[in-house]
Write a protein that holds these residues in place. Sequence first.
Motif, PDB file in Angstrom:
ATOM      1  N   ASN A  88       0.852  -0.970   0.080  1.00  0.00           N
ATOM      2  CA  ASN A  88      -0.121  -0.137  -0.323  1.00  0.00           C
ATOM      3  C   ASN A  88       0.781   1.102   0.632  1.00  0.00           C
ATOM      4  O   ASN A  88       0.424   1.901   0.983  1.00  0.00           O
ATOM      5  CB  ASN A  88      -1.108   0.194   1.692  1.00  0.00           C
ATOM      6  N   HIS A  89       1.758   0.939  -0.434  1.00  0.00           N
ATOM      7  CA  HIS A  89       2.745   2.349  -0.672  1.00  0.00           C
ATOM      8  C   HIS A  89       3.522   3.179   0.656  1.00  0.00           C
ATOM      9  O   HIS A  89       3.957   3.999   0.685  1.00  0.00           O
ATOM     10  CB  HIS A  89       2.409   3.487  -1.667  1.00  0.00           C
ATOM     11  N   ARG A  90       2.695   2.007   1.764  1.00  0.00           N
ATOM     12  CA  ARG A  90       3.752   3.121   3.124  1.00  0.00           C
ATOM     13  C   ARG A  90       4.634   1.807   2.736  1.00  0.00           C
ATOM     14  O   ARG A  90       5.526   1.197   3.160  1.00  0.00           O
ATOM     15  CB  ARG A  90       2.752   2.137   4.175  1.00  0.00           C
ATOM     16  N   VAL A  91       6.052   3.386   3.804  1.00  0.00           N
ATOM     17  CA  VAL A  91       7.454   2.982   3.336  1.00  0.00           C
ATOM     18  C   VAL A  91       7.709   1.985   5.097  1.00  0.00           C
ATOM     19  O   VAL A  91       7.304   2.657   6.022  1.00  0.00           O
ATOM     20  CB  VAL A  91       8.622   4.341   3.592  1.00  0.00           C
ATOM     21  N   ILE A  92       8.778   0.845   4.969  1.00  0.00           N
ATOM     22  CA  ILE A  92       7.998  -0.370   6.126  1.00  0.00           C
ATOM     23  C   ILE A  92       9.912  -0.305   6.531  1.00  0.00           C
ATOM     24  O   ILE A  92      10.305  -1.079   7.270  1.00  0.00           O
ATOM     25  CB  ILE A  92       7.688  -1.452   5.824  1.00  0.00           C
TER      26      ILE A  92
END
Length: 593
Positions: free
Chosen positions: A210-214
Amino acid sequence: MFYSDELVEEIRSKNDIVSVIGSYIRLQKKGSNHMGLCPFHNEKTPSFSVSPTKQMYHCFGCGVGGNVFTFIMEYENFTFVEALKFLAERAGVALPEREYSEEAKRQSDMRARLLEVNKQAAKYFYYQLISPRGQAAHDYLVQRGLTEETIKQFGLGYSNKYSDDLYKYLKGQGYEDEFLKTSGLVTIDERKGATDKFWNRVMFPIMDANHRVIGFGGRVMGDGMPKYVNSPETLIFDKSRNLYGLNFARASRKQYLLICEGYMDVIALHQAGFTNAVAALGTAFTIFHANLLKRYTNEVLLTFDSDSAGTQAALRAIPILKEAGLTVKVINMKPYKDPDEFIKALGAEEYAKRIAEARNSFFFEIDVLQSEYDMADPEQKTKFFHETAKKLLGFTEELERNFYLDAVAKNYQIDVEQLRKVVNKLGSQIVVGLGEPREYHTDANRGKKTTEDGISKSQKLLLTWLIEDNTLFDKVAEIIGPEDFTEGIYHEVAVQVFDQYEKEKTVNPAKIINCFQSKEEQSEAAALFSAGIRGEMDDAGWQKALSDTIMRIKENSLDMKSQKAIEANDTELLMRIIAEKTQLKKHKFSFHN
């Protein structure tokens, strides 16, 4: 969080399915439905149907279907709750606040803070790259053939040569030492103080689907070691459960995904137009990776390095991917090492040809196996075919095993019957070793399936006709009930259909689809409402088709009940069924409006 059926139905009814799906793909009105190109498989002729009256969709090409929740779950890869929240916000429906336990609230808050600090770090690294400090790193990326658009799309950055610069920046943003240590971005030592995890490296933000930087990967620009450094595992980052580039690849809607070994390969492929490429995060392939891929595709193509290490990595990945139910092929990169080198040398068109020529993973394994033997030596050649026969025994379905056996014999120039004897001999030895017979699937029951398919089709047709014309319920009620639908999910759907009509005197397919949990069941249920309606039949033809369908369903139902009565030795029930069959043959159907 539990949401009431009434609230779920309110959200569904306030999100018109044509409007929602039309915001993702182009739909064109065709009769009472809207048609478009299916977003879940490649096609040139529209077979994706959206019904405003039924508030459901169905693809006649690949079989997917469902209601507005199903579509959002499938397209966005959301859970049901995520899809519910998305559509609630779209419709302006307020959801009740979720009540957390103290521990759950703490975990949720920590996840949110970790995502936020990684987002801040990604911005920091990007701005470092485009600043004068990052000139060397920027030049490195340009020399590797990356465009400004690609650098921006993947959020590439630079951690400068000062080993505590990020730490000072994040401290200035209000983050405390203990949290920064937990984030994996900073190492804090009592004697040495704070040190950034990454410094003087080109930075690759790692994003979830979902395009979240992890997390991050950092690469040296010279020959230093280690070549790559990845973020340590945190509450939001698990290397064995995430894939680099998946956030973009999942939206490509290609029939297959390309699996690479490194970040630069993924980026090079995306820049060349192959936007369905992903890579593991500096770790061996796991079943979690395979299951994640299975959510988006049924086929993967391995485009690993062509050296010995890449070959061994492919051999380890193949059985894991197959176990998850994926079809696996292997792309030949030779004479170049990896996709990045290949595309720089020969271009995207040649790479597309290599995709088209990708080797079936079984034959790739056999080719590698053959390279280990001297085929000019009879003894070595015999050993090779014995090892090949062992691999053929891995196909427990007889028809598939025979196809591969014939192909191996042809490709490696051995008499097919001689190879079959070796396979059978080894199979017998395995049986003896196990002390029990090995189960091979034969075609003995092939004829049985045709009858089942005929009954399934009849039950599917009647369910479609019932929801298309609710007046049929009262006309068929004395003959047919939900208990007469015997084919798995058909029975569950029929129970819902008859129950909804009895209570509401109408049937809402989209509401019924919502009763099923998995996307697979929802697609299967949607297909039952898409069997086609009366079409161009005249009244007499329509009556005959309906009568024949009802007769077929009822006779099958009575036959199944008879079998159960015989098995239970229930003479009284059997006599009642025989009487019902006799009465059915005398029944005259009339379905005039």
